[in-house]
Motif scaffolding. Structure first.
Motif, mmCIF file in Angstrom:
data_model
loop_
_atom_site.group_PDB
_atom_site.id
_atom_site.type_symbol
_atom_site.label_atom_id
_atom_site.label_comp_id
_atom_site.label_asym_id
_atom_site.label_seq_id
_atom_site.Cartn_x
_atom_site.Cartn_y
_atom_site.Cartn_z
ATOM 1 N N GLU A 96 0.826 -1.207 0.000
ATOM 2 C CA GLU A 96 0.000 0.000 0.000
ATOM 3 C C GLU A 96 0.864 1.262 0.000
ATOM 4 O O GLU A 96 0.508 2.258 -0.627
ATOM 5 N N SER A 97 1.980 1.222 0.692
ATOM 6 C CA SER A 97 2.895 2.367 0.688
ATOM 7 C C SER A 97 3.424 2.631 -0.720
ATOM 8 O O SER A 97 3.520 3.780 -1.165
ATOM 9 N N PHE A 99 1.949 1.822 -3.583
ATOM 10 C CA PHE A 99 0.887 2.333 -4.436
ATOM 11 C C PHE A 99 0.469 3.747 -4.039
ATOM 12 O O PHE A 99 -0.021 4.507 -4.878
ATOM 13 N N ASN A 100 0.657 4.085 -2.770
ATOM 14 C CA ASN A 100 0.390 5.453 -2.345
ATOM 15 C C ASN A 100 1.337 6.437 -3.049
ATOM 16 O O ASN A 100 0.964 7.580 -3.341
ATOM 17 N N GLU A 101 2.545 5.961 -3.331
ATOM 18 C CA GLU A 101 3.536 6.780 -4.026
ATOM 19 C C GLU A 101 3.376 6.714 -5.545
ATOM 20 O O GLU A 101 3.835 7.617 -6.256
ATOM 21 N N PRO A 103 0.275 6.046 -7.824
ATOM 22 C CA PRO A 103 -1.145 5.755 -8.064
ATOM 23 C C PRO A 103 -1.444 5.211 -9.463
ATOM 24 O O PRO A 103 -2.380 4.412 -9.621
ATOM 25 N N MET A 106 -0.738 1.625 -9.431
ATOM 26 C CA MET A 106 -1.814 0.960 -8.692
ATOM 27 C C MET A 106 -3.003 0.699 -9.612
ATOM 28 O O MET A 106 -3.609 -0.376 -9.582
ATOM 29 N N TRP A 169 -8.255 -6.171 -0.019
ATOM 30 C CA TRP A 169 -8.394 -4.712 -0.073
ATOM 31 C C TRP A 169 -9.831 -4.285 -0.339
ATOM 32 O O TRP A 169 -10.230 -3.186 0.027
ATOM 33 N N ASP A 176 -11.147 7.748 2.988
ATOM 34 C CA ASP A 176 -9.763 8.229 2.951
ATOM 35 C C ASP A 176 -9.097 7.967 4.291
ATOM 36 O O ASP A 176 -9.621 8.339 5.346
ATOM 37 N N ASP A 178 -5.031 7.805 6.246
ATOM 38 C CA ASP A 178 -3.584 7.864 6.103
ATOM 39 C C ASP A 178 -3.026 6.472 6.372
ATOM 40 O O ASP A 178 -3.753 5.553 6.764
ATOM 41 N N LEU A 179 -1.726 6.305 6.147
ATOM 42 C CA LEU A 179 -1.145 4.964 6.256
ATOM 43 C C LEU A 179 -1.228 4.411 7.671
ATOM 44 O O LEU A 179 -1.374 3.197 7.871
ATOM 45 N N MET A 182 -4.746 3.158 8.088
ATOM 46 C CA MET A 182 -4.920 1.973 7.276
ATOM 47 C C MET A 182 -4.235 0.767 7.912
ATOM 48 O O MET A 182 -4.773 -0.348 7.891
#
Length: 204
Positions: A96-97, A99-101, A103, A106, A169, A176, A178-179, A182
């Motif tokens: 997830e980290s 894909f957060n960077e 998108p 992802m 997921w 929404d 934050d990490l 999550m």
């Protein structure tokens, strides 16, 4: 810039444009014609490097899988392997980290894994195999430190975790986060999936 560098630059430009379109409008609505409308990308350029939209999509999927694999390899050494649920949660959160960077990657990953074109499923599975083997190796190591239920073989536990990860997921709250939030939700969900939701009453 030599010929090889120019070739790599043009291929990268095509893939970046294609990823943007696949994620924005979906696989079905992308065509060689629509891709050729991007600045600097003519039909001649497209067909010089790729024979079809399918070939371009598979190249995009390979890029997403390869980039994720490299990220996991670079970071999984920081994780503990003997904490059961917490180790699995931390590993899932590495994805997830990443894909957060990234998108757009992802989006390509989700198309390939969740709603792949049916005629490309075999090719996608082959491209994903190195990433899958790395995931299996990490989860097998974690499983080796876990106390499994009686008569439950590690291979069956691994198969369960792999199935769970595929749909995991979609089970998370759609909001929404934050990490940190999550990670908490991932831990809560893993707790339910690994240890159940019903209290076992003692039998007399």
């Amino acid at each position: 810039m030599n010929q090889k560098e120019r070739r790599e630059q043009r291929q990268k430009m095509i893939l970046e444009a294609a990823m943007h379109d696949f994620v924005k409008v979906g696989y079905e609505k992308v065509s060689m014609e629509s891709l050729s409308r991007h600045p600097g990308i003519s039909k001649g350029t497209l067909y010089h490097y790729f024979q079809s939209k399918d070939e371009i999509f598979l190249a995009c999927a390979r890029e997403a899988f390869d980039q994720l694999k490299m990220y996991l390899e670079a970071n999984q050494g920081k994780l503990t392997i003997d904490q059961g649920k917490e180790s699995i949660a931390a590993y899932f959160m590495l994805r997830e980290s990443f894909f957060n960077e990234h998108p757009v990657l992802m989006g390509i990953f989700e198309i390939a894994m969740v709603r792949p074109p049916k005629h490309l499923t075999t090719a996608i599975s082959e491209i994903r195999e190195p990433l899958q083997k790395m995931n299996q190796a990490f989860l097998n190591t974690v499983i080796s430190h876990m106390k499994l239920r009686n008569h439950l073989e590690p291979a069956r536990a691994l198969a369960y975790l792999e199935i769970m990860e595929k749909y995991f997921w979609d089970l998370l709250p759609k909001q929404d986060m934050d990490l940190h939030e999550m990670f908490q939700k991932v831990g809560e969900l893993l707790d339910m999936l690994l240890f159940g939701i019903v209290v076992q009453e003692p039998t007399e």
